[in-house]
Enzyme design. Structure first.
Site, mmCIF file in Angstrom:
data_model
loop_
_atom_site.group_PDB
_atom_site.id
_atom_site.type_symbol
_atom_site.label_atom_id
_atom_site.label_comp_id
_atom_site.label_asym_id
_atom_site.label_seq_id
_atom_site.Cartn_x
_atom_site.Cartn_y
_atom_site.Cartn_z
ATOM 1 N N GLN A 1 0.826 -1.197 0.000
ATOM 2 C CA GLN A 1 0.000 0.000 0.000
ATOM 3 C C GLN A 1 0.873 1.265 0.000
ATOM 4 O O GLN A 1 0.677 2.185 0.788
ATOM 5 C CB GLN A 1 -0.946 -0.003 1.195
ATOM 6 N N SER A 2 1.800 1.309 -0.923
ATOM 7 C CA SER A 2 2.757 2.422 -0.977
ATOM 8 C C SER A 2 2.135 3.701 -1.525
ATOM 9 O O SER A 2 1.650 3.731 -2.661
ATOM 10 C CB SER A 2 3.938 2.014 -1.862
#
Length: 366
Positions: free
Chosen positions: A103-104
Site C-alpha cells: 500500500q505504498s
C-alpha cells in the site's frame, strides 16, 4: 526507547522568532539551481487543529497539509517527485521504475507523475505484511497504481528491492527503453530536496502569520522527508525542534539513515557542516509489530482526528505518527511549548486497504 521531557534549556537559544529574510533568500537561491518540474499545489495550507488542542489540553496544534499537494489525492512524495522527475527528464528517460510496500503512497504518486509526463511506469511492491486479503492487495493505492496505467508486480517480503529494480532496468534497457530508477520513498539526496523546500516554505508561512513554531512532528520511514527537513532547517539556522515518529526501523537504525542522508542533502545546498547528529531524533516506540501492520494506537488516533477535525490520515505512516504525537502530549513531553505543527504526509487512499482494522459499525437500515 522514547524521549523524555524536553526542557527549555535543551532547546536552542532563540535568536529571533523566525529565520532571517536573507537566510530564506539564500536557501531559495540554492534550491533554484536544481531542475524541478511542477507537479503539486504549493504552498500547502498551515491550519490550526483547535478541537484537538482542546481535547488534549496541551500546546496549540497545527497541521501542515501536505495531503493537499494535489497529485493523485496528494501526499508528501509529490515534493520529492518534482526534483526526481526533473532529473529523469534531464537524463532522457522514458520509463520510471520504483518500489515500495503493497500500500505504498510513494508508488501511487510516482505512477501519477509518470502519467502526467507521458512516461511508462513499472512498480515493484514488496509483501511486508504477509496479508492475502484482497482489500489490502488490490484496493487502495494498488488500485490507483493500475488506474494511472502503471505496471505492477509483486515481490516477496525481505527481497533485495534495489537489486530487483536494477534487474528490471537491465531488461528494459535491452529492449531499447531508457529507465530511471527511483528508490523507495523517493529517498535520496535529489528527492530530499523537496523537503528542504518544505522547511523553507513552512518558515516563510510562519513568518507571514507571526506564528512561532516550537516543534515540527512527522512520521519518518524511508528517511527522505526527515533528512530534507533536517538539512533545510539547518540551512535556515531555525530553532524549530524536529521530531520524527518512526514507522519502520529501530531508533538507532532510523536516526543513522536520516543523518547520513541529511549530510548528503546538506552537501548539495552548501550546509553539510551545519548538520549535527543531535538534531536527528526519531522516536520509534509506535511502530508496533512492523511496517504496515496496524496498531491500536494508530486506529484510535486516526478515528480521533476524523471525528474531531474532519481530517483523514493513513494507517501505515501518518496514523502512527499521530499516535506518537498524541501519546507524547499526554505524557507531558512537550513541556512549555506553545505551538506544535504536525506534518500531514497524506496517504488516505491506503485506508481502503485497511477497513477491517477499524471495526466500524455497519449501516443502519431505514
Amino acid at each position: 526507547m522514547g524521549e523524555g521531557h524536553i526542557s527549555g534549556a535543551a532547546r536552542h537559544v532563540r535568536q529571533s522568532a523566525w529565520p532571517s529574510a536573507a537566510r530564506r533568500k539564500d536557501l531559495a537561491s540554492a534550491l533554484a539551481a536544481f531542475p524541478r518540474v511542477r507537479l503539486g499545489h504549493f504552498p500547502t495550507p498551515l491550519e490550526p487543529m483547535d478541537r484537538l488542542t482542546e481535547h488534549l489540553g496541551g500546546p496549540r496544534f497545527w497541521v501542515k497539509r501536505d495531503d493537499c499537494t494535489g497529485l493523485s489525492s496528494g501526499g508528501n512524495k509529490t515534493r520529492k517527485l518534482e526534483f526526481l522527475m526533473a532529473d529523469a527528464l534531464g537524463e532522457g528517460a522514458d520509463t520510471i521504475i520504483t518500489q515500495g510496500a503493497t500500500q505504498s503512497n510513494h508508488a501511487r504518486q510516482t505512477a501519477a507523475a509518470a502519467a502526467r509526463l507521458g512516461m511508462a511506469c513499472h512498480i515493484l511492491l514488496e509483501d511486508r505484511t504477509g496479508s492475502a486479503d484482497p482489500e489490502y492487495t488490490l484496493s487502495g493505492n494498488v488500485f490507483l497504481d493500475r488506474l494511472h496505467g502503471a505496471t505492477v508486480a509483486k515481490r516477496r517480503g525481505g527481497a533485495d528491492m534495489t537489486a530487483e529494480m536494477e534487474l528490471l532496468a537491465a531488461e528494459l534497457r535491452a529492449a531499447g527503453r531508457k529507465p530511471y530508477v527511483i528508490p523507495g520513498g523517493g529517498s535520496n539526496s535529489t528527492g530530499a530536496l523537496g523537503y528542504v523546500n518544505c522547511a523553507l516554505e513552512l518558515c516563510e508561512q510562519s513568518a507571514t502569520m507571526g506564528l512561532k513554531i516550537d516543534a515540527l512532528i512527522h512520521a519518518t520511514g524511508s528517511a527522505g522527508t526527515q533528512a530534507g527537513l533536517v538539512a533545510g532547517l539547518a540551512a535556515l539556522e531555525s530553532d524549530i525542534e524536529l521530531r520524527g515518529i518512526g514507522v519502520r526501523a529501530p531508533q538507532d537504525k532510523q536516526e543513522s539513515m536520516v543523518f547520513e542522508l541529511a549530510k548528503r542533502t546538506g552537501a548539495r545546498i552548501g550546509c553539510e557542516e551545519a548538520i549535527r547528529r543531535e538534531d536527528v531524533r526519531a522516536n520509534c516506540d509506535y511502530v508496533g509489530a512492523g511496517y504496515g501492520i496496524p496498531t491500536q494506537g494508530m486506529v484510535e488516533s486516526v478515528k480521533l482526528l476524523a471525528e474531531l477535525e474532519g481530517l483523514l490520515f493513513d494507517p501505515v505512516y501518518s496514523g502512527k505518527g499521530l499516535d506518537g504525537l498524541i501519546d507524547l502530549t499526554r505524557k507531558g513531553t512537550f513541556g512549555d511549548m506553545e505551538n506544535i505543527v504536525f506534518l500531514h504526509t497524506g496517504g488516505s487512499a491506503a485506508l481502503f486497504g485497511y477497513t477491517g482494522a477499524f471495526n466500524l459499525p455497519g449501516y443502519q437500515a431505514n
